[in-house]
Design an enzyme around this catalytic site. Structure first.
Site, short mmCIF file in Angstrom:
data_model
loop_
_atom_site.label_atom_id
_atom_site.label_comp_id
_atom_site.label_asym_id
_atom_site.label_seq_id
_atom_site.Cartn_x
_atom_site.Cartn_y
_atom_site.Cartn_z
N ASN A 118 -35.99 5.96 -10.82
CA ASN A 118 -36.27 7.35 -10.20
C ASN A 118 -37.03 7.14 -9.02
OD1 ASN A 118 -39.10 8.77 -10.17
ND2 ASN A 118 -39.32 7.28 -12.20
N PHE A 122 -43.05 13.09 -7.14
CA PHE A 122 -44.09 14.19 -7.71
C PHE A 122 -43.49 15.57 -7.49
CE2 PHE A 122 -48.13 10.99 -6.98
CZ PHE A 122 -47.65 10.55 -8.12
N SER A 183 -47.35 5.25 -8.43
CA SER A 183 -46.00 5.60 -8.33
C SER A 183 -45.46 5.09 -7.01
CB SER A 183 -45.92 7.14 -8.05
OG SER A 183 -44.44 7.53 -7.85
N ASN A 185 -43.04 6.20 -5.41
CA ASN A 185 -42.33 7.23 -4.55
C ASN A 185 -42.78 8.33 -3.75
OD1 ASN A 185 -39.88 6.06 -6.07
ND2 ASN A 185 -40.58 7.23 -7.81
N THR A 186 -44.22 8.02 -3.70
CA THR A 186 -45.16 8.77 -2.70
C THR A 186 -45.46 7.81 -1.51
OG1 THR A 186 -45.76 10.53 -4.39
CG2 THR A 186 -47.12 10.17 -2.26
N LYS A 225 -53.89 4.65 -13.70
CA LYS A 225 -52.63 4.03 -14.14
C LYS A 225 -52.38 3.05 -13.03
CE LYS A 225 -48.08 5.15 -15.64
NZ LYS A 225 -46.99 6.34 -16.06
N ASN A 254 -47.38 1.38 -14.32
CA ASN A 254 -46.34 2.33 -14.08
C ASN A 254 -45.00 1.76 -13.92
OD1 ASN A 254 -45.15 4.73 -12.76
ND2 ASN A 254 -47.23 5.19 -11.83
#
Length: 366
Positions: A118, A122, A183, A185-186, A225, A254
């Site tokens: 994925n 966010f 994450s 993805n940021t 996390k 994560n």
């Protein structure tokens, strides 16, 4: 086998994100239909057993198996997820302001690898919208963790203000908070895990948690996390910094940016990988954290758990609680009953009377 034989074939023919929204909406609607939640509990619920019920952070967890963040980003289906056998759940990741996330498609299945990739970014409606939704819940059947992050446009030097804002808006509605700095993805988010940035961020977060505790008259746990894609040296520094910060515990781990050993073509997609391929690395990191802290900093294990042996391996490595995410997509809600029954059997086999006795058993040589 209701899910595996009927629902899963239909869902897996759909676009993954559309299927995801369908499930969230269905669980949300179940909470509105008279008798809907009772029906879910009768089909998928798990009876609390003394051997597996756990008390941690001043919270009672009826089962050690929880739902990881990422599935219910906006807190839309808390009642539904609370009725299918979980012992706790996380909502989010939520940011102070709503944001659309990355461009679609951004969620990909890798069926032969039992994995997902994925790059959601966010996507969520924001802290105020979540607070409004959670304020309408009559009660929480299971402990609720709120996973918080920073907005994409917020520079890292101001990130602490985003985390503080989420805490201040959502404090009354969480049983515990999770600071997501891991994450992939940021942009640049993971750099908050390293160097002095981590110490400054957690210092600010702890200050806000203490401020809210004074306002509301009750203190709550805050966990951090972390990512699996770290060197031994980076992990050691992170754990020391988290420990000194006064944080209550760690969630390990994560998603990963590693693509080692994958067979499906979607492995080429950018984003975080979750599912079975993450099992070994996340369990290894749990063991390292447990050894470094001598078991004094509670760990929630996350990554690649599909069956009771996977969950038990994380518990023996040092996790007090375990979360699932991808297994729910591949195995369906029946997975919770299987995990519960399997854990009971594994505890008995090893001669443990309570799951807490198995936490860190590998380190203690039991």
């Amino acid at each position: 086998m209701l899910y595996r034989n009927l629902a899963k074939p239909i869902f897996f023919k759909m676009d993954p994100e559309k299927a995801h929204h369908l499930v969230i909406n269905g669980l949300h609607q179940a909470g509105k239909v008279p008798g809907g939640l009772s029906l879910l509990r009768s089909i998928y619920g798990v009876e609390e057993t003394p051997e597996l019920a756990t008390d941690l952070f001043g919270i009672h967890f009826p089962s050690p198996i929880g739902l990881a963040a990422g599935l219910d980003k906006n807190g839309e289906a808390v009642e539904g997820f609370s009725s299918i056998g979980f012992g706790f759940m996380e909502v989010g990741t939520v940011t102070p302001k709503g944001q659309p996330g990355n461009e679609q498609p951004r969620l990909f299945r890798l069926p032969p690898d039992e994995a997902l990739v994925n790059r959601m970014g966010f996507n969520n409606e924001g802290a105020e919208a979540m607070a409004s939704r959670l304020s309408k819940l009559q009660s929480r059947r299971i402990p609720l963790g709120i996973n918080i992050g920073k907005n994409k446009v917020t520079p890292n030097e101001q990130a602490d203000q985003d985390y503080r804002r989420c805490i201040s808006v959502l404090y009354p509605y969480a049983d515990f908070f999770v600071v997501n700095i891991s994450s992939p993805n940021t942009p640049d988010l993971r750099s908050l895990q390293h160097g002095s940035e981590l110490a400054l961020l957690l210092g600010s977060v702890t200050e806000e948690m203490n401020r809210q505790a004074g306002i509301h008259g009750s203190s709550k746990a805050v966990l951090v996390k972390i990512a699996p894609d770290v060197t031994d040296e980076q992990l050691e520094y992170m754990v020391d910094t988290i420990k000194v910060s006064g944080a209550s515990g760690i969630i390990a781990t994560n998603t990963t940016i590693s693509r080692e050993g994958l067979s499906h073509s979607n492995a080429k997609e950018t984003g975080g990988l979750s599912g079975r391929p993450l099992l070994k690395r996340s369990t290894e990191i749990i063991g390292r954290i447990y050894r470094q802290t001598s078991g004094k900093l509670p760990i929630i294990g996350s990554g690649g758990v599909f069956d009771s042996e996977d969950a038990y391996a994380k518990i023996r490595a040092g996790a007090s609680l375990v979360e699932i995410y991808t297994a729910l997509i591949y195995e369906g809600p029946e997975v919770n009953r299987k995990l519960h029954a399997g854990l009971m059997e594994l505890l008995r086999k090893d001669g443990f009377n309570h799951i807490s006795e198995a936490v860190g058993a590998d380190y203690h040589g039991k």
